[in-house]
Write an enzyme that holds these catalytic residues in place. Structure first.
Site, PDB file in Angstrom:
ATOM      1  CB  CYS A  48      -0.921  -0.023   1.220  1.00 27.17           C
ATOM      2  SG  CYS A  48      -1.654   1.562   1.634  1.00 27.17           S
ATOM      3  CB  CYS A  51       0.808   1.337   4.207  1.00 30.09           C
ATOM      4  SG  CYS A  51      -0.928   0.834   4.259  1.00 30.09           S
ATOM      5  CB  CYS A 170       1.830  14.602  -0.353  1.00 21.55           C
ATOM      6  SG  CYS A 170       2.380  15.177  -1.961  1.00 21.55           S
ATOM      7  CB  CYS A 173       3.653  17.860  -0.057  1.00 21.03           C
ATOM      8  SG  CYS A 173       2.073  17.685  -0.925  1.00 21.03           S
TER       9      CYS A 173
END
Length: 380
Positions: A48, A51, A170, A173
């Site tokens: 994931c 995750c 993110c 980001c």
């Protein structure tokens, strides 16, 4: 060679063992959870992406509560592997799912807050009263907004505002953040050009994020003084130089990459042309050029009075026969600016004076022609 491999493997094992996140499986879950200590448990899947983004933050969270291992547990379950029965038991249908278990092993609804370190630590503090050991964040010049402050800052019609809509997990980001911090520091002296950030993934902030159709991170929007209702999407590079150039164009500023003002700050094109002619003219021609400059300076005084007056001062020094004034004064100012040990407003003032001094030695028309050629070559 085998010895080195053995050392490497030992180091990996030691690193894994050093984690403060407790790994739970069906065989040890009931031995740890519900034995008097509350726990935050992450149900994850190794494949994931979300995750994987959460993993380093979750490790930091566990580290920040390592002093309170006897009071609270930070744990995880591979709910797509060995711990799949546990995921099924606790109704896990997506990853990551975080659940809070009280000391008796009872669990309420899943955790729905932000996945950044502060949000997770605040949640645990609220549940247990136990403070984390998270170090204080470094100071920032970025204006950090939330749902309380967004409209007060962004909708202020006296300010241009650029906003990065981000999420703590993110990766893009995180890559943008150090560049954006530099931009914020550079534009700090510009009170009407605000560099701001908004956590669009925080549950409390999502109504505002939805208002602007934020569907990916980071999304960058520019709210001009003139048009607050329809912000402009920023689609340029995410590096310091690109954002600085964009803000200079939008805010009418003249900031330089790395801080301070650029080489055009304070200069007035019409006076630049006279300054260069004045510097190379004889005494009689200087009188005519001086009179012309005084008239031009009066015309622009309402918008650029400080800069206009400095052109005149330099001409007066030269008219009075001060030998080598331009060269010597420019060198002196360059030395002061290089040290950067004055306040920013004073440094800006000196930079403008240096720029104007340089206009006496450089033909503005030639400079602009060279810049035009450079831009044309770059576009080919």
């Amino acid at each position: 060679m085998l010895f080195r491999i053995s050392l490497f493997l030992s180091a990996l094992v030691a690193a894994a063992a050093a984690s403060n996140v407790v790994e739970l499986t069906p065989s040890n879950f009931d031995e740890i959870i519900g034995k008097g200590k509350p726990a935050l448990v992450e149900f994850f899947a190794p494949w994931c992406g979300h995750c994987k983004n959460l993993a380093p933050v979750y490790e930091q969270l566990a580290d920040s509560y390592s002093h309170a291992k006897d009071k609270v547990i930070i744990a995880k379950v591979d709910a797509d592997g060995e711990g799949k029965p546990l995921g099924k038991k606790y109704g896990v249908t997506g990853y990551p799912t975080l659940k809070w278990f009280d000391g008796e092993g009872n669990t309420d609804d899943k955790y729905q807050g932000g996945r950044d370190l502060d949000s997770l630590a605040t949640f645990i503090l609220r549940k247990t009263g136990i403070k984390s050991n998270i170090p204080a964040p470094p100071p920032t010049d970025v204006n950090i907004l939330d749902y309380h402050t967004f409209d007060d800052v962004v909708m202020d019609k006296s300010k241009n505002v650029i906003v990065t809509f981000t999420a703590p997990w993110c990766g893009h980001c995180k890559a943008l953040k150090p560049q954006y911090e530099k931009v914020a520091s550079t534009f700090k002296p510009e009170s009407d050009c605000v560099v701001a950030n908004f956590d669009a993934d925080d549950a409390k902030n999502r109504n505002i994020a939805s208002r602007y159709g934020i569907a990916g991170f980071p999304t960058i929007k520019f709210f001009s003084k003139e048009n607050k209702d329809t912000p402009e999407d920023y689609e340029g590079g995410r590096d310091e130089a690109s954002i600085t150039q964009y803000l200079n164009e939008k805010c009418g500023t003249q900031r330089a990459v790395g801080g301070g003002l650029n080489d055009d700050a304070g200069r007035i094109a019409s006076l630049d042309t006279i300054a260069y002619k004045f510097f190379t003219a004889d005494a009689s021609a200087r009188d005519t050029l001086y009179s012309e400059a005084v008239k031009l300076a009066a015309d622009v005084a309402s918008t650029a009075s400080a800069g206009a007056k400095h052109y005149i001062r330099v001409m007066e020094k030269l008219k009075n026969g001060t030998q080598g004034y331009v060269e010597k004064e420019a060198k002196r100012l360059e030395g002061i600016l290089a040290k950067r040990n004055l306040g920013q407003s004073k440094l800006d003032e000196l930079k403008i004076k240096l720029n104007i001094l340089n206009s006496f030695q450089k033909d503005r028309a030639q400079e602009e022609e060279k810049e035009t050629i450079k831009r044309a070559e770059a576009e080919l």
